[in-house]
Scaffold this active site. Structure first.
Site, PDB file in Angstrom:
ATOM      1  N   ALA A 150     -32.257  37.034  30.252  1.00 48.16           N
ATOM      2  CA  ALA A 150     -31.553  36.061  31.079  1.00 48.16           C
ATOM      3  C   ALA A 150     -32.614  35.207  31.762  1.00 48.16           C
ATOM      4  CB  ALA A 150     -30.703  36.792  32.105  1.00 48.16           C
ATOM      5  N   GLY A 165     -31.456  40.470  28.688  1.00 47.92           N
ATOM      6  CA  GLY A 165     -30.225  39.850  28.188  1.00 47.92           C
ATOM      7  C   GLY A 165     -30.315  39.486  26.716  1.00 47.92           C
ATOM      8  N   GLU A 220     -29.444  42.550  24.931  1.00 44.00           N
ATOM      9  CA  GLU A 220     -28.001  42.769  25.159  1.00 44.00           C
ATOM     10  C   GLU A 220     -27.168  41.831  24.290  1.00 44.00           C
ATOM     11  OE1 GLU A 220     -28.655  42.312  29.491  1.00 44.00           O
ATOM     12  OE2 GLU A 220     -27.677  44.260  29.688  1.00 44.00           O
ATOM     13  N   GLU A 271     -35.812  44.923  32.651  1.00 37.85           N
ATOM     14  CA  GLU A 271     -35.333  44.420  33.942  1.00 37.85           C
ATOM     15  C   GLU A 271     -35.917  45.179  35.126  1.00 37.85           C
ATOM     16  OE1 GLU A 271     -33.381  44.993  31.271  1.00 37.85           O
ATOM     17  OE2 GLU A 271     -31.809  43.470  31.115  1.00 37.85           O
TER      18      GLU A 271
HETATM   19  C1  HXC Z   1     -37.098  32.305  32.224  1.00 34.91           C
HETATM   20  C2  HXC Z   1     -38.781  32.672  30.742  1.00 34.91           C
HETATM   21  C3  HXC Z   1     -38.276  33.957  30.429  1.00 34.91           C
HETATM   22  C4  HXC Z   1     -37.098  34.374  31.105  1.00 34.91           C
HETATM   23  C5  HXC Z   1     -40.063  33.650  29.267  1.00 34.91           C
HETATM   24  N1  HXC Z   1     -39.887  32.523  29.989  1.00 34.91           N
HETATM   25  N2  HXC Z   1     -39.106  34.536  29.532  1.00 34.91           N
HETATM   26  N3  HXC Z   1     -38.194  31.856  31.616  1.00 34.91           N
HETATM   27  N4  HXC Z   1     -36.555  33.498  31.998  1.00 34.91           N
HETATM   28  N5  HXC Z   1     -36.521  35.545  30.868  1.00 34.91           N
HETATM   29  C6  HXC Z   1     -40.725  31.320  29.997  1.00 34.91           C
HETATM   30  C7  HXC Z   1     -42.020  31.537  30.729  1.00 34.91           C
HETATM   31  O1  HXC Z   1     -41.833  31.383  32.135  1.00 34.91           O
HETATM   32  C8  HXC Z   1     -42.895  30.453  30.162  1.00 34.91           C
HETATM   33  O2  HXC Z   1     -42.545  29.222  30.731  1.00 34.91           O
HETATM   34  C9  HXC Z   1     -42.424  30.412  28.695  1.00 34.91           C
HETATM   35  O3  HXC Z   1     -41.126  30.999  28.691  1.00 34.91           O
HETATM   36  C10 HXC Z   1     -43.328  31.195  27.781  1.00 34.91           C
HETATM   37  O4  HXC Z   1     -43.426  32.511  28.286  1.00 34.91           O
HETATM   38  P1  HXC Z   1     -44.820  33.249  28.516  1.00 34.91           P
HETATM   39  O5  HXC Z   1     -44.588  34.361  29.465  1.00 34.91           O
HETATM   40  O6  HXC Z   1     -45.896  32.270  28.840  1.00 34.91           O
HETATM   41  O7  HXC Z   1     -45.106  33.841  27.039  1.00 34.91           O
HETATM   42  P2  HXC Z   1     -45.935  35.137  26.648  1.00 34.91           P
HETATM   43  O8  HXC Z   1     -47.190  35.261  27.483  1.00 34.91           O
HETATM   44  O9  HXC Z   1     -46.083  35.080  25.164  1.00 34.91           O
HETATM   45  O10 HXC Z   1     -44.996  36.385  27.035  1.00 34.91           O
HETATM   46  C11 HXC Z   1     -43.787  36.586  26.353  1.00 34.91           C
HETATM   47  C12 HXC Z   1     -42.932  37.608  27.138  1.00 34.91           C
HETATM   48  C13 HXC Z   1     -42.804  37.149  28.608  1.00 34.91           C
HETATM   49  C14 HXC Z   1     -43.552  38.999  27.056  1.00 34.91           C
HETATM   50  C15 HXC Z   1     -41.548  37.650  26.444  1.00 34.91           C
HETATM   51  O11 HXC Z   1     -42.375  35.782  28.636  1.00 34.91           O
HETATM   52  C16 HXC Z   1     -41.843  37.946  29.411  1.00 34.91           C
HETATM   53  O12 HXC Z   1     -42.121  39.068  29.839  1.00 34.91           O
HETATM   54  N6  HXC Z   1     -40.660  37.351  29.737  1.00 34.91           N
HETATM   55  C17 HXC Z   1     -39.674  37.962  30.604  1.00 34.91           C
HETATM   56  C18 HXC Z   1     -38.962  39.114  29.912  1.00 34.91           C
HETATM   57  C19 HXC Z   1     -37.937  39.752  30.837  1.00 34.91           C
HETATM   58  O13 HXC Z   1     -38.288  40.283  31.920  1.00 34.91           O
HETATM   59  N7  HXC Z   1     -36.663  39.691  30.458  1.00 34.91           N
HETATM   60  C20 HXC Z   1     -35.563  40.256  31.254  1.00 34.91           C
HETATM   61  C21 HXC Z   1     -35.008  39.200  32.160  1.00 34.91           C
HETATM   62  S1  HXC Z   1     -33.765  39.813  33.249  1.00 34.91           S
HETATM   63  P3  HXC Z   1     -43.636  28.302  31.500  1.00 34.91           P
HETATM   64  O14 HXC Z   1     -42.816  27.149  32.000  1.00 34.91           O
HETATM   65  O15 HXC Z   1     -44.243  29.156  32.529  1.00 34.91           O
HETATM   66  O16 HXC Z   1     -44.592  27.941  30.399  1.00 34.91           O
HETATM   67  C22 HXC Z   1     -32.405  39.932  32.291  1.00 34.91           C
HETATM   68  C23 HXC Z   1     -31.159  40.394  33.002  1.00 34.91           C
HETATM   69  C24 HXC Z   1     -29.972  40.464  32.100  1.00 34.91           C
HETATM   70  O17 HXC Z   1     -32.403  39.627  31.125  1.00 34.91           O
HETATM   71  C25 HXC Z   1     -28.676  40.653  32.877  1.00 34.91           C
HETATM   72  C26 HXC Z   1     -28.106  39.373  33.418  1.00 34.91           C
HETATM   73  C27 HXC Z   1     -26.687  39.478  33.946  1.00 34.91           C
END
Ligand code: HXC
Length: 262
Positions: free
Chosen positions: A69, A113, A116, A136
């Site tokens: 998400a 997400g 999911e 998360e």
């Molecule tokens: C918003 C995101 C994002 C996310 C990545 N980006 N994941 N933006 N929400 N979930 C953005 C980054 O900010 C960055 O933008 C660009 O995408 C590239 O990501 P990087 O981190 O620079 O890439 P990399 O170093 O290759 O790492 C990849 C990654 C990492 C390991 C996937 O991006 C990561 O850990 N992302 C978050 C994963 C996560 O925690 N997901 C769960 C979210 S909570 P900029 O502008 O900085 O270049 C969830 C809740 C669900 O899903 C329930 C909801 C109701």
């Protein structure tokens, strides 16, 4: 048919399937409210369109199916806002009500997400570069689109606990071994393989496809006795359709069936 959305790319194929590509590559296809609204709107459009009998859901770019998400959208939300919006429940519920098969073609990260969403699809075909996770907990939260429930049903309590509590990722091989992914294919041929699968499904009787999907879904919601009774009744009801007559006649006559969806 316009099929124009800000966050999705839609590609319809004459074999009877459509490819839906999550299209926010700058954010690794992070799922925001606009994307879920677009997806729900597209499902409304194709639900009753007989020319689309199967969907493929995949991510744009080479790196991610969806990295979760959208953290930037969620970061400043209050409890009242999340509760009032019933955050992402509309998208979740719309997908669960969709009666045609959706195949997740997981082309990279499927996290939070994103994992999911892949699990909301009917089955997952993973590229050998796919990575699955529910990280998360790293953000001080937890899965919120069904992940704790679906992951546990798919891979069992031990692996689900391991993944949600440590945030570790599963690679494609482990995902297949554990029952999360149905197949793993080389990254380069992922879409080619999934298109073949979708075309195959789209060539079956659309009524039988719906009934098969409904039966398997029931297995997660009922007792064995109730599920078997549901299956039996639905199986009997398929004899009301022309497609059953055609399918069995074609077998007996040693020819290919021509299904009409009637
Ligand atoms: C918003 C995101 C994002 C996310 C990545 N980006 N994941 N933006 N929400 N979930 C953005 C980054 O900010 C960055 O933008 C660009 O995408 C590239 O990501 P990087 O981190 O620079 O890439 P990399 O170093 O290759 O790492 C990849 C990654 C990492 C390991 C996937 O991006 C990561 O850990 N992302 C978050 C994963 C996560 O925690 N997901 C769960 C979210 S909570 P900029 O502008 O900085 O270049 C969830 C809740 C669900 O899903 C329930 C909801 C109701």
């Amino acid at each position: 048919m316009t099929d124009t959305y800000d966050t999705l790319l839609i590609e319809r194929h004459e074999e009877g399937y459509a490819v839906v590509t999550l299209n926010r590559p700058e954010a690794l296809n992070a799922l925001n409210s606009a994307l879920f609204a677009d997806l729900a709107a597209f499902l409304d459009v194709v639900e009753h369109d007989d020319s689309v009998r199967c969907l493929i859901l995949t991510g744009s770019g080479d790196k991610a199916f969806a990295a979760g998400a959208d953290i930037k959208e969620m970061a400043d939300q209050s409890y009242a806002q999340m509760y009032k919006a019933n955050f992402f429940s509309h998208g979740h519920d719309r997908i669960t009500r969709f009666r045609k098969p959706i195949i997740a073609a997981v082309n990279g990260f499927a996290l939070g997400g994103g994992c999911e969403l892949a699990m909301l699809c009917d089955f997952i075909v993973a590229s050998d570069r796919a990575k699955f996770g529910q990280p998360e907990i790293n953000l001080g939260v937890a899965p919120g689109i069904g992940g704790s429930q679906r992951l546990t049903r798919l891979v069992g309590k031990s692996k689900a606990m391991d993944m949600v509590l440590t945030a570790r990722m599963m690679d494609a091989a482990e995902a297949e071994r554990s029952g999360l992914a149905s197949r793993v294919v080389p990254h380069e041929t992922l879409m080619e393989e999934v298109r073949k699968i979708a075309a195959k499904i789209a060539g079956h009787s659309p009524l039988a496809v719906m009934a098969n999907k409904e039966m398997v879904e029931a297995a997660l919601e009922t007792t064995l006795t109730q599920g078997v009774q549901f299956e039996r009744r639905l199986f009997h009801s398929l004899f009301a359709f022309d497609d059953q007559k055609e399918g069995m006649a074609a077998f007996v006559e040693k020819r290919k069936p021509v299904f009409t969806g009637r």
